[in-house]
Write an enzyme that holds these catalytic residues in place. Structure first.
Site, PDB file in Angstrom:
ATOM      1  N   LEU A   1       0.272  -9.894   0.943  1.00 19.11           N
ATOM      2  CA  LEU A   1       0.884 -10.987   0.169  1.00 19.11           C
ATOM      3  C   LEU A   1       2.285 -10.626  -0.342  1.00 19.11           C
ATOM      4  O   LEU A   1       2.917 -11.427  -1.040  1.00 19.11           O
ATOM      5  CB  LEU A   1      -0.040 -11.447  -0.954  1.00 19.11           C
ATOM      6  CG  LEU A   1      -1.402 -12.003  -0.465  1.00 19.11           C
ATOM      7  CD1 LEU A   1      -2.224 -12.552  -1.629  1.00 19.11           C
ATOM      8  CD2 LEU A   1      -1.237 -13.071   0.606  1.00 19.11           C
ATOM      9  N   ARG A   2       2.784  -9.439   0.062  1.00 20.33           N
ATOM     10  CA  ARG A   2       4.225  -9.111  -0.115  1.00 20.33           C
ATOM     11  C   ARG A   2       4.707  -9.162  -1.556  1.00 20.33           C
ATOM     12  O   ARG A   2       5.888  -9.477  -1.791  1.00 20.33           O
ATOM     13  CB  ARG A   2       5.098 -10.081   0.706  1.00 20.33           C
ATOM     14  CG  ARG A   2       4.754 -10.221   2.172  1.00 20.33           C
ATOM     15  CD  ARG A   2       5.107  -8.976   2.925  1.00 20.33           C
ATOM     16  NE  ARG A   2       5.136  -9.191   4.373  1.00 20.33           N
ATOM     17  CZ  ARG A   2       4.686  -8.294   5.240  1.00 20.33           C
ATOM     18  NH1 ARG A   2       4.177  -7.139   4.821  1.00 20.33           N
ATOM     19  NH2 ARG A   2       4.760  -8.516   6.529  1.00 20.33           N
TER      20      ARG A   2
ATOM     21  N   ASN B   1       1.380  -2.192   1.091  1.00 18.37           N
ATOM     22  CA  ASN B   1       2.743  -1.864   1.562  1.00 18.37           C
ATOM     23  C   ASN B   1       3.745  -2.924   1.116  1.00 18.37           C
ATOM     24  O   ASN B   1       4.358  -3.609   1.917  1.00 18.37           O
ATOM     25  CB  ASN B   1       2.760  -1.698   3.093  1.00 18.37           C
ATOM     26  CG  ASN B   1       2.230  -2.920   3.823  1.00 18.37           C
ATOM     27  OD1 ASN B   1       1.318  -3.591   3.358  1.00 18.37           O
ATOM     28  ND2 ASN B   1       2.803  -3.204   4.977  1.00 18.37           N
TER      29      ASN B   1
ATOM     30  N   ASP C   1      -4.839 -10.441   8.966  1.00 16.48           N
ATOM     31  CA  ASP C   1      -3.633  -9.615   8.883  1.00 16.48           C
ATOM     32  C   ASP C   1      -2.413 -10.485   8.577  1.00 16.48           C
ATOM     33  O   ASP C   1      -1.343 -10.298   9.149  1.00 16.48           O
ATOM     34  CB  ASP C   1      -3.425  -8.794  10.161  1.00 16.48           C
ATOM     35  CG  ASP C   1      -2.461  -7.623   9.945  1.00 16.48           C
ATOM     36  OD1 ASP C   1      -1.933  -7.473   8.821  1.00 16.48           O
ATOM     37  OD2 ASP C   1      -2.231  -6.869  10.905  1.00 16.48           O
TER      38      ASP C   1
END
Ligand SMILES: [Zn+2]
Length: 440
Positions: free
Chosen positions: A65-66, A96, A306
């Site tokens: 989800l950045r 990440n 993903d």
């Protein structure tokens, strides 16, 4: 005196652990209180699920989800809104981000943040690095943590543990199952010179070839066998790995992505260009067929999206500058339901892959099946509803999907999280109610 519930789901067809049955479900205090409810029972709210299937709340155990990161691409609020519009009750979010979730401070920030801003329940991965190995045993036991994620091959972000020495130290650091991105980093670097900027997008699957993935998985299984540390191999993309992993069922579980069950090379690179580029790559028909065999013989434990959004501008860049990763959190359920309708898997197998599978692999407490005492998480599905997936439906700020134009039969029409309706007929309801998932 008739029984009283907070919520009743009447007239639905329920996918129970022991089969599909028409039964009513009673909810009290956010949990399933009864399966099979007397006609005179009352409730504060009643949902008529006539003509609908009532599934346990579906789980996508693999999303990026950045957040923290680029808000014009995705955030926790937008990504979890996409999740519930797409029929999910729970997601597990990857570490990440920018910066990555690799220590106690950042984990504490994220634990607090997601419980204020998430529309669905959420589990958090913690990233393993060469530096934080001594902290991993403690980090993996954090509240809401679904496990440690290791990038054994490079993808988006700066997390990577590529060498056997550090991988072994990671495996000896704690006890829970570790989730791996398995591609051999050395082979990737060795073969980079064979390709040049501006090559066709299909070169992506030649660079990140079958042997890159298979070699990565062989190395991980050798180390997992040596250390006896359970492994979960994410997004398995080759026939070779799916065959090989059958011999490691005592140690290894595995995931296949909806893309690897739906899209096929070379068509995907011709039609989607950069919007078909992901890691590991979409490959040829032989691997698509192997993935379906592995779904239907039980090799595969979980299916994930993903979901890994990037901006349109970046995806339009020539290969290999266009970053790898595709959106998927909003489309995984419709696409899987379409596969059910096409006869590629049963609805009960889909629920196994998206509810009990993730619950078993990650040790989820109180989710993954319709049973008394479990969380009142439900996905309501209209198996007959027909609809086309469009970019305009996508609520992630990046605003695109690699499934645009796909005609779907079978659509999620409602999501309930711990007794609270959060989506009905394409509308998000109320305020964010998401909580961290509990793990045993
Ligand atoms: Zn991923």
């Amino acid at each position: 005196m008739p029984a009283h519930f907070d919520l009743l789901i009447r007239n639905g067809t329920c996918v129970l652990p022991w089969g599909i049955e028409a039964t009513d479900v009673g909810v009290r205090n956010g949990r399933i209180a009864a399966l099979g409810v007397a006609a005179d029972a009352t409730a504060d709210a009643t949902i008529d699920a006539k003509g609908l299937h009532v599934l346990p709340g579906l789980i996508d155990p693999h999303v990026h989800l950045r957040d923290p990161g680029d808000k014009t691409v995705e955030t926790i609020p937008t990504g979890t809104k996409a999740a519930v519009l797409g029929g999910l009750a729970t997601v597990f979010d990857m570490p990440n981000t920018a910066p990555s979730i690799v220590d106690t401070e950042r984990l504490a920030w994220k634990q607090d943040y997601v419980e204020r801003e998430s529309w669905c329940d959420i589990g958090l991965y913690v990233g393993g690095t060469k530096q934080n190995i001594p902290e991993l045993a403690k980090l993996e036991l954090g509240r809401g943590v679904c496990g440690i994620k290791i990038f054994a091959g490079s993808s988006t972000g700066d997390l990577m543990v590529e060498d056997d020495e550090h991988l072994e130290l990671v495996m000896r650091s704690g006890r829970r199952r570790i989730a791996y991105h398995s591609e051999d980093e050395y082979r990737l670097q060795d073969r980079k010179h064979l390709f040049k900027s501006g090559d066709p997008y299909s070169k992506h699957m030649e660079w990140r070839d079958e042997e890159t993935a298979f070699l990565g998985t062989r190395r991980l299984m050798a180390l997992a066998s040596k250390t006896r540390r359970p492994a979960h191999i994410l997004h398995v993309s080759t026939e070779q790995e799916l065959e090989y992993l059958k011999d490691f069922r005592d140690l290894a579980t595995c995931e296949v992505l909806v893309n690897h069950l739906t899209q096929v090379a070379p068509d995907c690179y011709d039609t989607l260009k950069g919007f078909g580029v992901m890691n590991p790559p979409i490959r040829g028909p032989r691997h698509l067929e192997a993935a379906w065999r592995a779904i239907n013989d039980g090799t595969v434990d979980t299916v994930g999206s993903d979901h890994a959004p990037h901006s349109r501008e970046k995806k339009l860049l020539p290969w290999p500058d266009c970053p790898a990763g595709l959106t998927g959190v909003q489309t995984i359920v419709p696409v899987m339901l379409n596969h059910v309708n096409a006869g590629r898997l049963s609805l009960t197998r889909m629920v196994d892959l998206m509810c009990s599978g993730p619950a078993r692999v990650y040790g989820v407490v109180g989710k993954g099946r319709l049973a008394a005492g479990y969380n009142a998480d439900f996905t309501l599905v209209d198996l007959k509803r027909q609809r086309r997936i469009e970019d305009s439906w996508i609520v992630s700020p990046c605003g695109w999907t690699p499934f645009a134009g796909m005609d779907i039969t079978g659509w999620p029409v409602g999501v309930i999280v711990r007794g609270r309706p959060v989506m009905r007929d394409d509308e998000v309801l109320g305020a964010p109610v998401g909580k961290l998932v509990r793990f045993g």
